[in-house]
Design a protein around this motif. Structure first.
Motif, PDB file in Angstrom:
ATOM      1  N   LYS A  27       0.826  -1.205   0.000  1.00  0.00           N
ATOM      2  CA  LYS A  27       0.000   0.000   0.000  1.00  0.00           C
ATOM      3  C   LYS A  27       0.858   1.252   0.000  1.00  0.00           C
ATOM      4  CE  LYS A  27      -3.789  -2.188   2.466  1.00  0.00           C
ATOM      5  NZ  LYS A  27      -4.569  -2.213   3.686  1.00  0.00           N
ATOM      6  N   ASN A  29       0.031   5.091   1.010  1.00  0.00           N
ATOM      7  CA  ASN A  29      -0.723   6.246   1.475  1.00  0.00           C
ATOM      8  C   ASN A  29       0.310   7.137   2.158  1.00  0.00           C
ATOM      9  OD1 ASN A  29      -2.045   7.985   3.426  1.00  0.00           O
ATOM     10  ND2 ASN A  29      -3.925   6.877   2.933  1.00  0.00           N
ATOM     11  N   CYS A  30       0.524   8.314   1.614  1.00  0.00           N
ATOM     12  CA  CYS A  30       1.645   9.153   2.055  1.00  0.00           C
ATOM     13  C   CYS A  30       1.646   9.420   3.560  1.00  0.00           C
ATOM     14  CB  CYS A  30       1.644  10.466   1.289  1.00  0.00           C
ATOM     15  SG  CYS A  30       3.288  11.121   1.031  1.00  0.00           S
ATOM     16  N   ARG A  31       0.485   9.503   4.171  1.00  0.00           N
ATOM     17  CA  ARG A  31       0.418   9.807   5.603  1.00  0.00           C
ATOM     18  C   ARG A  31       0.484   8.552   6.480  1.00  0.00           C
ATOM     19  NH1 ARG A  31      -0.671  15.203   6.303  1.00  0.00           N
ATOM     20  NH2 ARG A  31      -1.691  16.219   4.569  1.00  0.00           N
ATOM     21  N   GLN A  32       0.346   7.368   5.873  1.00  0.00           N
ATOM     22  CA  GLN A  32       0.253   6.164   6.706  1.00  0.00           C
ATOM     23  C   GLN A  32       1.246   5.065   6.370  1.00  0.00           C
ATOM     24  OE1 GLN A  32      -3.803   4.975   6.179  1.00  0.00           O
ATOM     25  NE2 GLN A  32      -4.585   6.499   7.615  1.00  0.00           N
ATOM     26  N   ASN A  33       1.495   4.825   5.096  1.00  0.00           N
ATOM     27  CA  ASN A  33       2.304   3.655   4.755  1.00  0.00           C
ATOM     28  C   ASN A  33       2.960   3.827   3.385  1.00  0.00           C
ATOM     29  OD1 ASN A  33       0.170   3.107   2.936  1.00  0.00           O
ATOM     30  ND2 ASN A  33      -0.876   1.857   4.454  1.00  0.00           N
ATOM     31  N   ASP A  64       2.014   1.910  -7.291  1.00  0.00           N
ATOM     32  CA  ASP A  64       1.017   2.885  -6.846  1.00  0.00           C
ATOM     33  C   ASP A  64       1.733   3.989  -6.092  1.00  0.00           C
ATOM     34  OD1 ASP A  64      -1.114   1.435  -7.889  1.00  0.00           O
ATOM     35  OD2 ASP A  64      -1.407   0.301  -6.030  1.00  0.00           O
ATOM     36  N   ASP A  66       1.316   7.996  -4.004  1.00  0.00           N
ATOM     37  CA  ASP A  66       0.439   8.944  -3.324  1.00  0.00           C
ATOM     38  C   ASP A  66       1.286  10.110  -2.825  1.00  0.00           C
ATOM     39  OD1 ASP A  66      -2.111   9.742  -2.133  1.00  0.00           O
ATOM     40  OD2 ASP A  66      -1.161   9.293  -0.210  1.00  0.00           O
ATOM     41  N   ASP A  68       1.029  13.841  -0.265  1.00  0.00           N
ATOM     42  CA  ASP A  68       0.183  14.501   0.735  1.00  0.00           C
ATOM     43  C   ASP A  68       0.186  16.014   0.612  1.00  0.00           C
ATOM     44  OD1 ASP A  68       2.617  15.229   1.847  1.00  0.00           O
ATOM     45  OD2 ASP A  68       2.366  14.057   3.670  1.00  0.00           O
ATOM     46  N   SER A  75       4.735   8.645  -1.527  1.00  0.00           N
ATOM     47  CA  SER A  75       4.683   7.279  -1.021  1.00  0.00           C
ATOM     48  C   SER A  75       4.447   6.387  -2.231  1.00  0.00           C
ATOM     49  CB  SER A  75       3.547   7.126  -0.013  1.00  0.00           C
ATOM     50  OG  SER A  75       3.477   5.793   0.439  1.00  0.00           O
TER      51      SER A  75
END
Length: 182
Positions: A27, A29-33, A64, A66, A68, A75
């Motif tokens: 995954k 997600n720039c703020r999470q993973n 993929d 991402d 933020d 990410s």
């Protein structure tokens, strides 16, 4: 997409050990993973500010992706580690990024017009940028066109005690400058 990444020594980031070549995760997600990197090399200094304790690499971000919007952080699910950068290489890539993207928002690690090195480096940008530092500090200059803000000159030098003297002001042409004290 070519990007840049900082690591703790040994290609370690947040307790994860990367390998040279391709690294994959599920995954992004720039703020999470995901695997994080930055389009602007200077943004790596936000996350790995101590250049004497961190390592910086050119990477290829893929899969993929991402963003933020905080800076140029990305990410991604595939991160290919390409090449370790020397301190000089890191700042040359940073200057090249600014020259390629002159009208983008400045990194928080760039000072306008005049600055003294701290933490071993300074990046100064303006119509007539000036900087100084201590022995072994890196001085990076970005000179702008006063009319359109485009970059007309970049320069990189290290204070070596011979060509560039400690605690002496220099301009982008690497000549000594007289600077009034504030």
């Amino acid at each position: 997409m070519i990007a840049y990444k900082g690591f703790d020594p040994g290609l370690i980031c947040r307790e994860y050990r990367f390998i040279m070549g391709v690294n994959k995760t599920e995954k992004a997600n720039c703020r999470q993973n995901g695997f994080h990197c930055a389009e602007n090399p200077l943004d790596c200094l936000t996350y790995y500010p101590n250049m004497d304790q961190a390592e910086y690499y050119i990477v290829n971000a893929g899969g993929d992706m991402d963003e933020d919007g905080d800076d140029t952080k990305i990410s991604c699910t595939e991160l290919t580690i390409l090449k370790k950068l020397t301190k000089e290489d890191f700042f040359l890539h940073s200057l090249a990024f600014m020259a390629d993207h002159p009208l983008r928002e400045w990194s928080s690690h760039v000072t306008k017009d005049r600055a003294e090195a701290s933490a071993g480096y300074v990046v100064v940008r303006g119509i007539d940028p000036v900087a100084n530092g201590r022995e072994k500090d890196i001085l990076a200059f970005v000179k702008e066109d006063p009319v359109n803000g485009h970059i007309i000159q970049i320069a990189l030098a290290q204070v070596d005690g011979r060509k560039l003297l400690p605690n002496t002001w220099y301009g982008a042409d690497l000549t000594e400058r007289q600077v009034a004290l504030l």
